[in-house]
Each structure stands twice: as C-alpha cells, then as structure tokens.
Design a protein around this motif. Structure first.
Motif, PDB file in Angstrom:
ATOM      1  N   SER A 155       0.861  -1.182   0.000  1.00  0.00           N
ATOM      2  CA  SER A 155       0.000   0.000   0.000  1.00  0.00           C
ATOM      3  C   SER A 155       0.896   1.231   0.000  1.00  0.00           C
ATOM      4  O   SER A 155       1.760   1.392   0.864  1.00  0.00           O
ATOM      5  N   ILE A 156       0.709   2.116  -0.978  1.00  0.00           N
ATOM      6  CA  ILE A 156       1.602   3.259  -1.162  1.00  0.00           C
ATOM      7  C   ILE A 156       0.900   4.574  -0.819  1.00  0.00           C
ATOM      8  O   ILE A 156      -0.327   4.634  -0.704  1.00  0.00           O
ATOM      9  N   LEU A 157       1.690   5.605  -0.631  1.00  0.00           N
ATOM     10  CA  LEU A 157       1.217   6.980  -0.435  1.00  0.00           C
ATOM     11  C   LEU A 157       0.262   7.088   0.756  1.00  0.00           C
ATOM     12  O   LEU A 157      -0.662   7.909   0.758  1.00  0.00           O
ATOM     13  N   SER A 158       0.502   6.268   1.782  1.00  0.00           N
ATOM     14  CA  SER A 158      -0.401   6.253   2.935  1.00  0.00           C
ATOM     15  C   SER A 158      -0.447   7.616   3.621  1.00  0.00           C
ATOM     16  O   SER A 158      -1.524   8.125   3.962  1.00  0.00           O
ATOM     17  N   LYS A 159       0.697   8.217   3.839  1.00  0.00           N
ATOM     18  CA  LYS A 159       0.744   9.513   4.505  1.00  0.00           C
ATOM     19  C   LYS A 159       0.111  10.591   3.633  1.00  0.00           C
ATOM     20  O   LYS A 159      -0.622  11.462   4.127  1.00  0.00           O
ATOM     21  N   SER A 160       0.375  10.523   2.324  1.00  0.00           N
ATOM     22  CA  SER A 160      -0.196  11.525   1.415  1.00  0.00           C
ATOM     23  C   SER A 160      -1.712  11.433   1.371  1.00  0.00           C
ATOM     24  O   SER A 160      -2.408  12.458   1.312  1.00  0.00           O
ATOM     25  N   MET A 161      -2.257  10.215   1.413  1.00  0.00           N
ATOM     26  CA  MET A 161      -3.712  10.057   1.417  1.00  0.00           C
ATOM     27  C   MET A 161      -4.316  10.655   2.683  1.00  0.00           C
ATOM     28  O   MET A 161      -5.370  11.302   2.652  1.00  0.00           O
ATOM     29  N   LYS A 162      -3.618  10.465   3.801  1.00  0.00           N
ATOM     30  CA  LYS A 162      -4.083  11.057   5.053  1.00  0.00           C
ATOM     31  C   LYS A 162      -4.041  12.576   4.973  1.00  0.00           C
ATOM     32  O   LYS A 162      -4.967  13.272   5.433  1.00  0.00           O
ATOM     33  N   GLU A 163      -2.975  13.116   4.375  1.00  0.00           N
ATOM     34  CA  GLU A 163      -2.850  14.573   4.249  1.00  0.00           C
ATOM     35  C   GLU A 163      -3.910  15.145   3.318  1.00  0.00           C
ATOM     36  O   GLU A 163      -4.396  16.267   3.532  1.00  0.00           O
ATOM     37  N   LEU A 164      -4.286  14.389   2.286  1.00  0.00           N
ATOM     38  CA  LEU A 164      -5.390  14.840   1.427  1.00  0.00           C
ATOM     39  C   LEU A 164      -6.670  14.978   2.241  1.00  0.00           C
ATOM     40  O   LEU A 164      -7.398  15.964   2.127  1.00  0.00           O
ATOM     41  N   LYS A 165      -6.933  13.962   3.055  1.00  0.00           N
ATOM     42  CA  LYS A 165      -8.151  13.968   3.850  1.00  0.00           C
ATOM     43  C   LYS A 165      -8.143  15.104   4.864  1.00  0.00           C
ATOM     44  O   LYS A 165      -9.174  15.707   5.167  1.00  0.00           O
ATOM     45  N   GLU A 166      -6.959  15.402   5.410  1.00  0.00           N
ATOM     46  CA  GLU A 166      -6.821  16.503   6.367  1.00  0.00           C
ATOM     47  C   GLU A 166      -6.706  17.856   5.674  1.00  0.00           C
ATOM     48  O   GLU A 166      -6.650  18.893   6.345  1.00  0.00           O
ATOM     49  N   GLN A 167      -6.634  17.825   4.347  1.00  0.00           N
ATOM     50  CA  GLN A 167      -6.522  19.019   3.501  1.00  0.00           C
ATOM     51  C   GLN A 167      -5.249  19.819   3.807  1.00  0.00           C
ATOM     52  O   GLN A 167      -5.222  21.036   3.685  1.00  0.00           O
ATOM     53  N   SER A 168      -4.189  19.098   4.222  1.00  0.00           N
ATOM     54  CA  SER A 168      -2.910  19.774   4.445  1.00  0.00           C
ATOM     55  C   SER A 168      -2.066  19.819   3.183  1.00  0.00           C
ATOM     56  O   SER A 168      -1.029  20.486   3.143  1.00  0.00           O
ATOM     57  N   VAL A 169      -2.478  19.078   2.139  1.00  0.00           N
ATOM     58  CA  VAL A 169      -1.870  19.191   0.811  1.00  0.00           C
ATOM     59  C   VAL A 169      -2.984  19.381  -0.197  1.00  0.00           C
ATOM     60  O   VAL A 169      -4.129  18.972   0.025  1.00  0.00           O
ATOM     61  N   GLY A 170      -2.617  19.980  -1.317  1.00  0.00           N
ATOM     62  CA  GLY A 170      -3.643  20.305  -2.296  1.00  0.00           C
ATOM     63  C   GLY A 170      -4.073  19.135  -3.152  1.00  0.00           C
ATOM     64  O   GLY A 170      -5.255  18.802  -3.235  1.00  0.00           O
ATOM     65  N   ALA A 171      -3.129  18.461  -3.815  1.00  0.00           N
ATOM     66  CA  ALA A 171      -3.472  17.390  -4.744  1.00  0.00           C
ATOM     67  C   ALA A 171      -2.254  16.523  -5.001  1.00  0.00           C
ATOM     68  O   ALA A 171      -1.108  16.955  -4.823  1.00  0.00           O
ATOM     69  N   LEU A 172      -2.515  15.294  -5.418  1.00  0.00           N
ATOM     70  CA  LEU A 172      -1.475  14.397  -5.904  1.00  0.00           C
ATOM     71  C   LEU A 172      -1.636  14.280  -7.405  1.00  0.00           C
ATOM     72  O   LEU A 172      -2.757  14.091  -7.900  1.00  0.00           O
ATOM     73  N   THR A 173      -0.535  14.394  -8.128  1.00  0.00           N
ATOM     74  CA  THR A 173      -0.589  14.316  -9.590  1.00  0.00           C
ATOM     75  C   THR A 173       0.103  13.050 -10.052  1.00  0.00           C
ATOM     76  O   THR A 173       1.290  12.837  -9.778  1.00  0.00           O
ATOM     77  N   PHE A 174      -0.627  12.182 -10.757  1.00  0.00           N
ATOM     78  CA  PHE A 174      -0.119  10.914 -11.274  1.00  0.00           C
ATOM     79  C   PHE A 174       0.114  11.058 -12.773  1.00  0.00           C
ATOM     80  O   PHE A 174      -0.770  11.532 -13.500  1.00  0.00           O
ATOM     81  N   THR A 175       1.260  10.638 -13.247  1.00  0.00           N
ATOM     82  CA  THR A 175       1.577  10.678 -14.669  1.00  0.00           C
ATOM     83  C   THR A 175       1.843   9.264 -15.153  1.00  0.00           C
ATOM     84  O   THR A 175       2.681   8.552 -14.578  1.00  0.00           O
TER      85      THR A 175
END
Length: 695
Positions: free
Chosen positions: A58-78
């Motif tokens: 399972s990847i980007l666990s911390k980033s997913m949490k930060e999305l939910k907390e709205q402490s980061v704007g967006a994740l961009t996948f290419t």
C-alpha cells in the motif's frame, strides 16, 4: 488500517528513524487479533495473494491522510502511453495519461486527464507496455512506482496498491530508510536490503492488512517507490531457516548493540555485539555518537508508570536498570514492576514524546533535589539498539567490507543460502578485485569499495623483503640458504608454520613455500635502518600507503620480516600496486629510483619464478589439471592472517595473476591455500563469462 485494539502501540513505537524492522516483533505478539492476510477473496475489493516472487504494498499512505486533512492540495499521477483505467464498479475502460487526486466536495475524488472530478471508488490502472511505471508528484517529491495500480475502498478508507519484485522492494525500502548515502555506503544499503528481504520471505500468514502485505509507513516498512539503485548481483540471501532470532535494525547504537533482550527476549537470545574493529580499536558508530541526557521527575515517573498500580504508600517510587538481565525495575509503593527496556521506553515516550528517550543504551541514576527529585538518563545512540546499526554499517561499507561482512558483524551466527534464480561462483565469505596487470585498472570486483579495505599483510610482506633483497642485497637473493628449522635462534619463532620445517631452503623455495624461519633469519643479515629506508623509498615511488611500526629489538625485526607483525596493514590498493611490481607482465608504471627500475630484470625473474612455483608445489598449489584451460600462466602469493570485525577470524589472502589479469582476494574463515583456490574459481567464472557472454 489498524485492526487490533493494541495496534496503536506499533505506530507510537516505530516513529524513530530506522526502527521499522522491529515492528515485526510486536506484530507477531499481536497475531491473535489480526485477520489472515492470505485469505483474500477473489473479488475486486480483495485481490488474491501475490506470486512467490512479488509482494503487494500500500503506497502513499501519509499523502492520502494529508489529502483527507486538507494539508496538501493534490497528488498528480503521470502514466505512460498505452495506459488505461478500468473502473471495477461500472466496468468502463478509459485511456489515461494524467490523474489528479484531491479533497473535493467533502471527499477524496479523482480527475482523469481533463474530465471532471469524480468520487474515488474501485479501479485498476494498467499499461500494455512491459515493465511500465508511473510517477506521482506529492508536492514534496516525485516518486516512481510500478504498474498496475490498484485502488481499493473499504469502510470509507482508500488504499492504493502496487505489486513489486521482492528483492527490488527490499532494496528500495533500504534506500528509503537510509536516504542519501555516498557511493562508498552502498554495501550498507544492500546489507539492510537483504535483511528486509528476509523479513519479506518469512512474512507470517497473518498481518494487520487484508489486501496487501505491507504498507509504506514505519509500523510496517518505509517505502517511497523505486529508487535510483543499479541492478544488483545478489547471489546469496539470508537463510531464514537457520536464524537464531528476529532480524532488527536501528539508526545508531552508540558503540554496542543490545540484542533482542531489549524487547524482553529470553536470556539465551541474541546478546548484541561491540560495534568496532576490535583488533584496531576503531569504533564504527562511535563511542561518543549521539550522546544525550534526559531528566524525569519522580512524580512524573510515578504518574506514567505507577498510575494503574496504586497501593498503600504508592507515592514512593524508585527506578533501577539491571543491565545484566536487561530489565527495568520500577517500585510503585509496595508494588514492584519489571519490564523490558523497550517497553519502558514506549511508556515514557508515549507521554513525553517519541524521542524523549532516544534509545535503550543509557545509565540512570537518582538525583536528589529539594525542589525536583528525579532520575537522570545519560545515553548514546538512536533507536531501540538491537540488530544492525545503520550508522556503523555505513562505516563498515566505507572501510571496504561487503554486505555479507556487515551482516556477519551484527549477526555473528547468520548463514546464507544461494538465490535459486542465480548462478553462484564464489562464496559470500570471499571479497575480490580483478584488475589489469598492465594498467592497474579494476575490471571486476565483488564490491567496488573493496579496494579501500585494510588487512594485516601477513606473509604478503615477504614480497617486500624479496624486493629489498633484489634491490639492496642481491647476493642474499642468489646465494643465501637456510636449514629450516635447525638454524633458528632466540630472536625467531620456535618453529616454522610447517611441522618439521622446510629443510635446506634457498630463496625460491622459501618464497614459494612461505618459509617463516628463512625470512626471519634474515634479521641477522639485513641492516634495519637500510631496510626501513628502502621501504619508505618504495612507498613514495609506488604510492603505497602502508607504513611500518617502530621496532626496538631483533626479535621484533625478525617477526616483521616474516609478516607476523599485525600492525602492518596493507590496503587492497597497496596490494594491487605490489602485485604489478612483482608481476611478470610489464606494467605501465613501475617504481623507479633516479629514473631506473628498483630491481634488475634478472632478479625480478627470480621472484616471478618463485611465485609461479607457489602455484605448482607451494602454498597455493592445486591438484594436477585444476588450472587447465583457465590460465596459461598463473602465479601468486598466499597469506593467512587473523582479522575480522568485532571478533577475530582467520582470513586467507591471495595476490597474484592469471595471464594479464591480476587479482587480490580475501576469504574469511579460511587459510591462504583456500584463497588461492577461490581466486581460480573467480578466473574460471570470468573465462566462462567471456566465452558465453550474456545476451
């Protein structure tokens, strides 16, 4: 996703850098309340288990949490060309090159290319191209992961899952644990990678997760995607069947590791090691590394440890660290509590902060004060203190030791097995460098930093004595003989290494059979000052870094000439240069004095013939026919020394050549003859590689 009431302890416990390996220990303790990880339904929500060669993460666990907390704007996948998104809910297939994931309208939603945002559900992103990868911009960094990408939703929580080759995953995880390291530290990364790979291979049938084996947080194993790691030849792996206990690792040990006893393991468990090169007095992590001092008042200690153990007179609290048994004793009034050091550290740090007590390697004493009585902790290191010390491993790697040497240093009883998919030619006990005898350029090595390793010269030093005789006293080279052992005196060893001695011995026989008493007897004929002057001249002209110790007596000089003075350390680079000097192959650069070679061609030929004789009937000899088809001309010099890291072991050394290639080889738990045979195995493997190159 925490599926056990006590799993929050793992998160708290594993925050210090380098602590994630120990979490498996606590996961094993919590197994009764964790569901099966391999009992996965074959539905879109719960994919089946991975193959034997891969692992699901399972990847980007911390980033997913930060999305939910709205402490980061967006994740961009290419994504690369020929990539599609398959919606597992509706069945639609959509071409995809870019995807944004953001908190939108009160939930995590995705935007595929220029389409509107839509709620995140269950989907998989695949590419028709082989070995395809995708990139994610998290705002802090850009990461790379393998395709396909699974997105799963369960109880309102989302998981992004990839599948990776186990070895690749282990090495990438090790690189993430270490962060940026110099090139000389790569063997430390690979050692940690083999440790993590072993954890993956012994993955228990139960886990805290249902749809994947590990998440990328510290309570499982830090993982940040694919790192810039070159393809690694790792033909040997840790043999999990023969492990004496769990494999842990931590950031800094401060001079010694503490073993599994810090977790409450039985007294017979792994006890830890001194983190040093014991024979040289070099501490790897450093005795003064990361020193710290902390204070906690008696009242606060009582509130943290004793609050649930109230007894009559409970405000009276005392603390004792029994280092003989690695147990913390806390007296709470009439109640005495005993616990493992790591359990105690967890309890304190859960209240005072995850790094209040940075480690378990400390002394503690009571400080009496009218206003603030309590306990002072004076310690070293960072992390729980068991297993591999990442800081010490980096130092070992920089000193030229291999990944296998590093693992043996921290786990003395560790054993290795061959990787089933790789052809194995040499033992994990072997380190070597193959080079051009003409230019000195390294052509192949077990690990590149090996050239920086230093080792006692042992009988290799007899080559220095041979060069001295050829340059300064050639009459001894051509005319001096000695009867071994009958001619020994009180300044020489009582006997030669060979029982019964070598009999009547001239130079060629003495060098090829490495006769200790022949070379020791030269102390009567060689002026000490003249020998030292020659050696210093040779050092300067050949750019050799080794130095000679100060000696005071004839006995010390005799032992020096034999090669028994363990203070004489040669680096592998020194040995390469020495091999070029004595080689029958003309080197591009040879040491000269006033523009002339230090020795004549005739005297060099005597040394070369003796070194060839070594391989025919001397200390490096093989059974008849063993060298057939591998080398037209093979020659060399063997030595057996006591070396090792935190404990002395016998090491066989071979320096020599096969036709126009030279080799320096060190084999642990062996003697010089074993090293010579390993050198032939290396040359044989090279010969096969040249004859049958890889496609």
């Amino acid at each position: 996703m925490l599926l056990c009431p006590n799993m929050h302890l793992l998160s708290l416990y594993c925050k210090p850098a380098g602590c994630s390996a120990v979490c498996l220990f606590f996961m094993l303790l919590l197994l009764p309340c964790i569901p099966l990880s391999h009992a996965l339904a074959s539905t879109s929500d719960q994919p089946g288990p991975s193959s034997v060669d891969t692992i699901r993460i399972s990847i980007l666990s911390k980033s997913m949490k930060e999305l939910k907390e709205q402490s980061v704007g967006a994740l961009t996948f290419t994504f690369p060309e020929h990539t599609s998104l398959f919606d597992k809910t509706g069945g639609e297939v959509t071409p995809l090159r870019e995807m944004k994931m953001a908190w939108h309208e009160g939930q995590i939603q995705i935007r595929c290319d220029r389409n509107p945002y839509a709620p995140l559900r269950r989907f998989v992103v695949k590419s028709s191209a082989p070995n395809a990868v995708f990139h994610v911009q998290t705002g802090r960094d850009r990461r790379t992961y393998p395709l396909p990408l699974d997105a799963l939703e369960s109880n309102g929580e989302f998981s992004l899952i990839v599948e990776e080759n186990k070895l690749r995953y282990a090495l990438d995880s090790a690189a993430a644990e270490y962060g940026a390291v110099p090139g000389s530290g790569q063997e430390a990364v690979h050692a940690l990678g083999l440790l993590i790979l072993s954890r993956v291979e012994i993955l228990p049938p139960v886990s805290s997760h249902t749809a994947f084996h590990f998440c990328d947080l510290a309570h499982c194993q830090i993982y940040t995607g694919r790192r810039n790691i070159e393809k690694v030849n790792t033909p040997w792996r840790i043999d999990e069947r023969k492990l004496q206990g769990p494999l842990h690792f931590h950031a800094r040990c401060g001079g010694r590791t503490l073993g599994g006893r810090v977790f409450g393991a039985a007294p017979g468990a792994e006890a830890g090691v001194i983190d040093s090169l014991s024979q040289r007095g070099i501490y790897l992590c450093g005795r003064n590394a990361y020193e710290w001092e902390k204070f906690i008042s008696a009242g606060e200690l009582h509130g943290i440890i004793c609050s649930s153990h109230q007894t009559f007179g409970a405000r009276k609290t005392s603390l004792h660290y029994d280092k003989d048994h690695f147990t913390i004793h806390v007296t709470c009034g009439e109640t005495r509590l005993s616990m493992a050091p790591e359990t105690f550290r967890l309890k304190i740090n859960r209240v005072r902060g995850w790094n209040f007590l940075p480690g378990n390697y400390y002394d503690v004493h009571r400080r009496e004060s009218a206003g603030n009585t309590g306990y002072v902790f004076k310690g070293k290191g960072l992390g729980h203190g068991a297993g591999l010390c990442q800081t010490g491993a980096l130092k070992l790697a920089a000193l030229g030791y291999s990944r296998y040497d590093i693992l043996r240093h921290y786990f003395p009883d560790i054993q290795f097995k061959t990787a089933s998919t790789m052809e194995v030619s040499v033992s994990p006990n072997v380190s070597y460098a193959v080079f051009s005898l003409k230019s000195g350029e390294i052509e192949q090595a077990s690990h590149p930093p090996f050239i920086f390793r230093q080792i006692p010269s042992g009988s290799i030093f007899k080559l220095i004595v041979s060069l001295y005789l050829a340059a300064r006293q050639p009459s001894l080279l051509t005319g001096y003989t000695f009867h071994c052992p009958d001619g020994a005196d009180d300044d020489m060893p009582a006997q030669c290494w060979r029982p019964g001695g070598h009999g009547h011995t001239g130079f060629k026989k003495a060098l090829s059979h490495s006769c200790n008493l022949y070379f020791g007897s030269l102390h009567r004929h060689i002026p000490r000052d003249n020998f030292y002057a020659f050696f210093n001249q040779l050092r300067r002209s050949a750019d050799i870094t080794a130095t000679l110790p100060d000696i005071q007596t004839n006995r010390e000089f005799s032992h020096l000439l034999i090669g028994l003075d363990h203070r004489v350390l040669f680096s592998i680079q020194d040995m390469i240069k020495l091999t070029q000097i004595v080689s029958p192959v003309a080197a591009d650069t040879l040491p000269t004095v006033s523009g002339k070679s230090i020795i004549t061609a005739e005297h060099k030929s005597m040394i070369s013939e003796a070194l060839q004789q070594t391989m025919k009937e001397g200390t490096g000899s093989f059974p008849a026919g063993r060298t057939s088809g591998v080398c037209k001309t093979i020659w060399g010099k063997t030595a057996t020394v006591s070396d090792g890291t935190n404990r002395p072991v016998l090491c066989g050394i071979f320096i020599g050549g096969c036709d126009e290639k030279g080799i320096i080889l060190v084999r642990e738990n062996a003697v010089g003859r074993d090293a010579a045979r390993s050198a032939l195995e290396v040359f044989s493997a090279l010969d096969k590689k040249i004859a049958h190159p890889s496609p």
